[in-house]
Design an enzyme around this catalytic site. Structure first.
Site, PDB file in Angstrom:
ATOM      1  N   LYS A   1       0.837  -1.199   0.000  1.00 58.04           N
ATOM      2  CA  LYS A   1       0.000   0.000   0.000  1.00 58.04           C
ATOM      3  C   LYS A   1       0.881   1.262   0.000  1.00 58.04           C
ATOM      4  O   LYS A   1       2.087   1.165  -0.140  1.00 58.04           O
ATOM      5  CB  LYS A   1      -0.969  -0.032   1.190  1.00 58.04           C
ATOM      6  CG  LYS A   1      -1.788  -1.337   1.288  1.00 58.04           C
ATOM      7  CD  LYS A   1      -2.847  -1.486   0.198  1.00 58.04           C
ATOM      8  CE  LYS A   1      -3.402  -2.886   0.062  1.00 58.04           C
ATOM      9  NZ  LYS A   1      -4.394  -3.299   1.038  1.00 58.04           N
TER      10      LYS A   1
HETATM   11  C1  LIG Z   1      -5.346  -4.411   1.442  1.00 56.72           C
HETATM   12  C2  LIG Z   1      -6.807  -4.200   1.530  1.00 56.72           C
HETATM   13  C3  LIG Z   1      -7.558  -4.516   2.663  1.00 56.72           C
HETATM   14  C4  LIG Z   1      -6.984  -5.265   3.825  1.00 56.72           C
HETATM   15  O1  LIG Z   1      -5.862  -4.657   4.340  1.00 56.72           O
HETATM   16  P1  LIG Z   1      -4.968  -5.414   5.421  1.00 56.72           P
HETATM   17  O2  LIG Z   1      -4.233  -4.288   6.088  1.00 56.72           O
HETATM   18  O3  LIG Z   1      -4.081  -6.314   4.648  1.00 56.72           O
HETATM   19  O4  LIG Z   1      -5.881  -6.139   6.335  1.00 56.72           O
HETATM   20  C5  LIG Z   1      -8.890  -4.171   2.688  1.00 56.72           C
HETATM   21  N1  LIG Z   1      -9.486  -3.579   1.647  1.00 56.72           N
HETATM   22  C6  LIG Z   1      -8.808  -3.289   0.526  1.00 56.72           C
HETATM   23  C7  LIG Z   1      -9.508  -2.596  -0.588  1.00 56.72           C
HETATM   24  C8  LIG Z   1      -7.451  -3.605   0.427  1.00 56.72           C
HETATM   25  O5  LIG Z   1      -6.786  -3.352  -0.694  1.00 56.72           O
END
Ligand SMILES: *Cc1c(COP(=O)(O)O)cnc(C)c1O
Length: 387
Positions: free
Chosen positions: A188
């Protein structure tokens, strides 16, 4: 292999984490609140609660909004499974709203049509999770207007979107929603290894999420339901979880946050460069709404399959063979075996299905060089030519 996404760890990040390792607190110390305050200040939210993942943040957000058995949560089929699973964790039922043709986000017109029907059938949603796919914010003003009319609450799943803006306000400020969630997974925009955050301007929601992330246990006499036995006293007043973020993670996040603006700017620069270099190919580059400044977590192209002599799968495989770490975000959630067991069928959301048949995520991350990007462009040219 040029990966589709990659974290950027600098010496300042390493120093920040090492300093915590040598300090008194590895968890439940002063760094988590500092990180929370810094993010809240950055995006203009009243409260920020750090947790161990965005998935956990979505779970406690749903619980804090009172989602439970007999309720419905709606979201977009084009998202990571966590955006929908959080409803099931709470015992609620999940349904989906088809995507917009241009932004690939949950379509407000499809939402309105579905709400009209749901009202007649007496199954209006309690919560709608608006996912800002690729970092581009949803049409929040339209979704918020529908929330006022039909009485549902809004969670923004901004896992892709920290550092982006909607109508010139940072995403997370909560002008059009109840709670916003960020993810700090390594792919991210900024990372804490694993980690997430829930932001809100509502004091009661913040207090509830604070309890839920730490066992439902409090030492605050104001939150206790019975009189305290003595100064050692703590009380469990709700059924919570251990969803806490560690001090090490918060230190990493705080250090990464310093570069948030630079990361998002660089991602936008590279995205514009892709737009330019892919213009004459038979692909659709990501359209941006004028209200949006995207965090550009992902750069998704769609193949114009009627213009090219190769299949989606062939293009994907050709790119992988050339060392381009392309990906597909996302397989429509309702087509996952688990969701098919719940009664969904692939054709239920045709726009999402069309997207899935054409989409490919190209590599994009702030430390990607222009030479690497040119390699991706060349490989794509070749992959589309082998007719
Ligand atoms: C990555 C992601 C999540 C979950 O994130 P984590 O921190 O890995 O639990 C939820 N929603 C979306 C759209 C994502 O891309």
């Amino acid at each position: 292999m040029i990966p589709y996404g990659r974290q950027d760890i600098q010496q300042a990040d390493i120093d920040a984490v090492l300093a915590v390792l040598q300090s008194d607190f590895l968890t439940q110390g002063p760094v988590v609140p500092r990180f929370e305050q810094a993010v809240a200040d950055k995006v203009g939210a009243r409260h920020a609660l750090a947790v161990n993942s965005a998935t956990s943040a979505l779970h406690i957000a749903c619980l804090a909004l009172g989602l439970g058995e007999g309720d419905w949560l709606w979201t977009s089929p084009i998202t990571f499974v966590a955006s929908a699973n959080c409803g099931l964790y709470c015992g609620a039922q999940v349904d989906f709203v088809d995507i917009d043709k241009a932004t690939y986000n949950l379509c407000p017109r499809a939402l309105e049509a579905k709400l009209e029907q749901a009202e007649q059938e007496g199954r209006l949603p309690k919560v709608v999770v608006a996912v800002h796919l690729c970092g581009q914010p949803c049409d929040m003003q339209a979704i918020h207007a529908l929330a006022q009319r039909y009485g549902f609450m809004i969670i923004e799943d901004a896992s892709h979107a920290i550092g982006g803006k909607y109508q010139n306000d940072y995403i997370g400020g909560g002008r059009y929603s109840d709670i916003t969630v960020f993810s700090f997974h390594p792919v991210k925009i900024i990372t804490t290894a694993e980690g997430g955050m829930a932001l809100t301007n509502d004091d009661a929601l913040a207090s509830r999420m604070d309890l839920l992330r730490s066992h439902g246990v409090t030492r605050d006499p104001a939150l206790m339901t019975q009189e305290a036995d003595g100064p050692w006293y703590y009380q469990q007043v709700d059924l919570g979880f251990n969803y806490r973020m560690t001090e090490l993670q918060a230190a990493l996040g705080l250090s990464q946050l310093e570069r948030l603006g630079a990361y998002v700017a660089r991602r936008n620069e590279l995205a514009a460069r892709y737009d330019d270099r892919l213009a004459e190919l038979s692909v659709t580059t990501p359209w941006q709404h004028p209200d949006a400044y995207s965090g550009r977590h992902l750069y998704v192209i769609r193949l114009e399959l009627d213009q090219i002599g190769v299949t989606h799968r062939q293009v994907f495989e050709a790119l992988r063979e050339q060392g381009i770490g392309v990906n597909l975000h996302y397989i429509p959630v309702h087509t996952q075996p688990y969701y098919q067991e719940l009664g969904f069928r692939p054709g239920d959301f045709p726009e999402a299905q069309r997207y899935y048949a054409e989409a490919i995520s190209l590599p994009l991350y702030p430390t990607m060089s222009e030479t690497q990007q040119d390699q991706v462009v060349t490989a794509l040219h070749q992959a589309l030519e082998v007719a």
